[in-house]
Design a protein around this motif. Structure first.
Motif, PDB file in Angstrom:
ATOM      1  N   SER A  44       0.804  -1.363  -0.122  1.00 13.58           N
ATOM      2  CA  SER A  44       0.021  -0.101   0.075  1.00 13.58           C
ATOM      3  C   SER A  44       0.905   1.188   0.080  1.00 13.58           C
ATOM      4  CB  SER A  44      -0.954   0.032   1.204  1.00 13.58           C
ATOM      5  OG  SER A  44      -1.378   1.186   1.375  1.00 13.58           O
ATOM      6  N   GLY A  45       0.503   2.222  -0.700  1.00 17.58           N
ATOM      7  CA  GLY A  45       1.407   3.483  -0.745  1.00 17.58           C
ATOM      8  C   GLY A  45       1.163   4.564   0.372  1.00 17.58           C
ATOM      9  N   GLN A  46       0.013   4.060   1.202  1.00 18.30           N
ATOM     10  CA  GLN A  46      -0.199   4.794   2.289  1.00 18.30           C
ATOM     11  C   GLN A  46       0.071   4.322   3.672  1.00 18.30           C
ATOM     12  OE1 GLN A  46      -4.510   4.782   1.625  1.00 18.30           O
ATOM     13  NE2 GLN A  46      -4.456   6.758   0.966  1.00 18.30           N
ATOM     14  N   LYS A  47       0.504   5.129   4.467  1.00 18.19           N
ATOM     15  CA  LYS A  47       0.789   4.607   5.854  1.00 18.19           C
ATOM     16  C   LYS A  47      -0.547   3.969   6.642  1.00 18.19           C
ATOM     17  CE  LYS A  47       4.278   7.818   6.812  1.00 18.19           C
ATOM     18  NZ  LYS A  47       4.986   9.065   7.922  1.00 18.19           N
ATOM     19  N   CYS A  48      -0.124   3.286   7.543  1.00 14.47           N
ATOM     20  CA  CYS A  48      -1.486   2.696   8.195  1.00 14.47           C
ATOM     21  C   CYS A  48      -2.114   3.666   8.966  1.00 14.47           C
ATOM     22  CB  CYS A  48      -1.056   1.471   9.208  1.00 14.47           C
ATOM     23  SG  CYS A  48      -0.204   2.130  10.800  1.00 14.47           S
ATOM     24  N   LYS A  49      -3.493   3.274   9.371  1.00 17.15           N
ATOM     25  CA  LYS A  49      -4.194   4.398  10.077  1.00 17.15           C
ATOM     26  C   LYS A  49      -3.487   5.079  11.423  1.00 17.15           C
ATOM     27  CE  LYS A  49      -7.957   4.620   7.939  1.00 17.15           C
ATOM     28  NZ  LYS A  49      -8.464   3.522   7.536  1.00 17.15           N
ATOM     29  N   LEU A  50      -2.818   4.243  12.274  1.00 16.84           N
ATOM     30  CA  LEU A  50      -2.499   4.631  13.485  1.00 16.84           C
ATOM     31  C   LEU A  50      -1.027   5.521  13.105  1.00 16.84           C
ATOM     32  CD1 LEU A  50      -2.019   1.454  15.863  1.00 16.84           C
ATOM     33  CD2 LEU A  50      -3.404   3.638  16.175  1.00 16.84           C
ATOM     34  N   CYS A  51      -0.415   5.169  12.046  1.00 17.65           N
ATOM     35  CA  CYS A  51       0.834   6.057  11.565  1.00 17.65           C
ATOM     36  C   CYS A  51       0.155   7.468  11.200  1.00 17.65           C
ATOM     37  CB  CYS A  51       1.771   5.464  10.798  1.00 17.65           C
ATOM     38  SG  CYS A  51       2.765   4.165  11.728  1.00 17.65           S
ATOM     39  N   GLU A  52      -0.737   7.368  10.488  1.00 21.31           N
ATOM     40  CA  GLU A  52      -1.555   8.580   9.871  1.00 21.31           C
ATOM     41  C   GLU A  52      -1.977   9.541  11.060  1.00 21.31           C
ATOM     42  OE1 GLU A  52      -4.403   7.674   6.952  1.00 21.31           O
ATOM     43  OE2 GLU A  52      -3.195   7.411   5.490  1.00 21.31           O
ATOM     44  N   LYS A  53      -2.638   8.993  12.087  1.00 17.87           N
ATOM     45  CA  LYS A  53      -3.031   9.765  13.352  1.00 17.87           C
ATOM     46  C   LYS A  53      -1.759  10.336  13.872  1.00 17.87           C
ATOM     47  CE  LYS A  53      -7.061   6.948  14.557  1.00 17.87           C
ATOM     48  NZ  LYS A  53      -7.588   6.101  15.549  1.00 17.87           N
ATOM     49  N   ILE A  54      -0.588   9.496  14.008  1.00 16.71           N
ATOM     50  CA  ILE A  54       0.405  10.017  14.718  1.00 16.71           C
ATOM     51  C   ILE A  54       0.978  11.151  13.790  1.00 16.71           C
ATOM     52  CG2 ILE A  54       2.798   9.605  15.118  1.00 16.71           C
ATOM     53  CD1 ILE A  54       1.750   6.595  15.971  1.00 16.71           C
ATOM     54  N   ASP A  55       1.111  11.014  12.696  1.00 15.45           N
ATOM     55  CA  ASP A  55       1.443  12.125  11.744  1.00 15.45           C
ATOM     56  C   ASP A  55       0.662  13.496  11.869  1.00 15.45           C
ATOM     57  OD1 ASP A  55       3.430  10.703  10.785  1.00 15.45           O
ATOM     58  OD2 ASP A  55       2.712  10.199   8.640  1.00 15.45           O
ATOM     59  N   THR A  56      -0.802  13.258  11.851  1.00 17.08           N
ATOM     60  CA  THR A  56      -1.637  14.436  12.037  1.00 17.08           C
ATOM     61  C   THR A  56      -1.283  15.062  13.491  1.00 17.08           C
ATOM     62  OG1 THR A  56      -3.194  13.207  10.851  1.00 17.08           O
ATOM     63  CG2 THR A  56      -4.021  15.144  12.066  1.00 17.08           C
ATOM     64  N   LYS A  57      -1.012  14.109  14.480  1.00 24.47           N
ATOM     65  CA  LYS A  57      -0.621  14.994  15.805  1.00 24.47           C
ATOM     66  C   LYS A  57       0.591  15.857  15.801  1.00 24.47           C
ATOM     67  CE  LYS A  57      -4.142  12.300  18.588  1.00 24.47           C
ATOM     68  NZ  LYS A  57      -5.034  13.319  18.127  1.00 24.47           N
ATOM     69  N   GLN A  58       1.682  15.324  15.068  1.00 21.74           N
ATOM     70  CA  GLN A  58       2.754  15.748  14.912  1.00 21.74           C
ATOM     71  C   GLN A  58       2.777  16.957  14.121  1.00 21.74           C
ATOM     72  OE1 GLN A  58       5.959  14.569  16.329  1.00 21.74           O
ATOM     73  NE2 GLN A  58       4.372  13.405  17.447  1.00 21.74           N
ATOM     74  N   ARG A  59       1.992  17.148  12.965  1.00 14.58           N
ATOM     75  CA  ARG A  59       1.840  18.402  12.383  1.00 14.58           C
ATOM     76  C   ARG A  59       1.211  19.348  13.136  1.00 14.58           C
ATOM     77  NH1 ARG A  59       0.887  14.952   7.793  1.00 14.58           N
ATOM     78  NH2 ARG A  59      -1.469  14.966   8.323  1.00 14.58           N
ATOM     79  N   ARG A  60       0.079  18.747  14.078  1.00 16.14           N
ATOM     80  CA  ARG A  60      -0.434  20.090  14.800  1.00 16.14           C
ATOM     81  C   ARG A  60       0.469  20.446  15.950  1.00 16.14           C
ATOM     82  NH1 ARG A  60      -5.794  17.743  17.313  1.00 16.14           N
ATOM     83  NH2 ARG A  60      -5.586  19.436  18.666  1.00 16.14           N
ATOM     84  N   ARG A  61       1.226  19.730  16.363  1.00 14.47           N
ATOM     85  CA  ARG A  61       2.276  20.028  17.240  1.00 14.47           C
ATOM     86  C   ARG A  61       3.382  20.807  16.945  1.00 14.47           C
ATOM     87  NH1 ARG A  61       6.984  19.653  20.006  1.00 14.47           N
ATOM     88  NH2 ARG A  61       6.813  18.592  22.041  1.00 14.47           N
ATOM     89  N   ALA A  62       3.589  20.999  15.495  1.00 15.51           N
ATOM     90  CA  ALA A  62       4.718  21.505  14.923  1.00 15.51           C
ATOM     91  C   ALA A  62       3.865  22.984  14.784  1.00 15.51           C
ATOM     92  CB  ALA A  62       5.201  21.107  13.641  1.00 15.51           C
ATOM     93  N   ALA A  63       2.749  22.890  14.473  1.00  9.06           N
ATOM     94  CA  ALA A  63       1.974  24.421  14.258  1.00  9.06           C
ATOM     95  C   ALA A  63       1.932  25.226  15.421  1.00  9.06           C
ATOM     96  CB  ALA A  63       0.525  24.049  13.619  1.00  9.06           C
TER      97      ALA A  63
END
Ligand SMILES: [Zn+2]
Length: 114
Positions: A44-63
């Motif tokens: 799959s070209g995508q990350k798993c659901k959990l990693c996507e959620k973690i990425d989203t939190k990391q982006r919000r944290r950076a913001a």
């Protein structure tokens, strides 16, 4: 041993997919024996659901960090906003930690599934 598709994600995580074939041992009974083997791996070209959620939190944290940096340049004017932002970051860190644990638990669970 019975055969299943394996879905492999871009982050390296994976999960079991569709059941494909019985092994010789269980074929007559028409049941799955519970011991899973890989029939075919589907990348799959995508990350798993959990990693996507973690990425989203990391982006919000950076913001939030970015906002704090901006506010801090303004002196004391945004003291309350900065405090609030720090609270958000702490909460995001805790949520990220929980997601990481969940991810580790799930990988362990898959690895030892019988
Ligand atoms: Zn993942």
């Amino acid at each position: 041993m019975c055969f299943y598709d394996q879905h492999r994600f871009a982050c390296g995580d994976w999960k079991w997919g569709t059941f494909r074939d019985h092994c010789n041992r269980e074929y007559r009974r028409g049941e799955t024996c519970g011991m899973k083997l890989i029939y075919v791996t589907i990348p799959s070209g995508q990350k798993c659901k959990l990693c996507e959620k973690i990425d989203t939190k990391q982006r919000r944290r950076a913001a939030e960090v970015e906002r704090i940096n901006r506010w801090q340049r303004e002196g004391n004017k945004f003291r309350a906003s900065i405090d609030k932002s720090f609270q958000i970051i702490r909460a995001l860190d805790m949520e990220t930690e929980e997601l990481s644990c969940e991810r580790a638990r799930r990988l362990q669970g898959i690895g030892s599934a019988h």
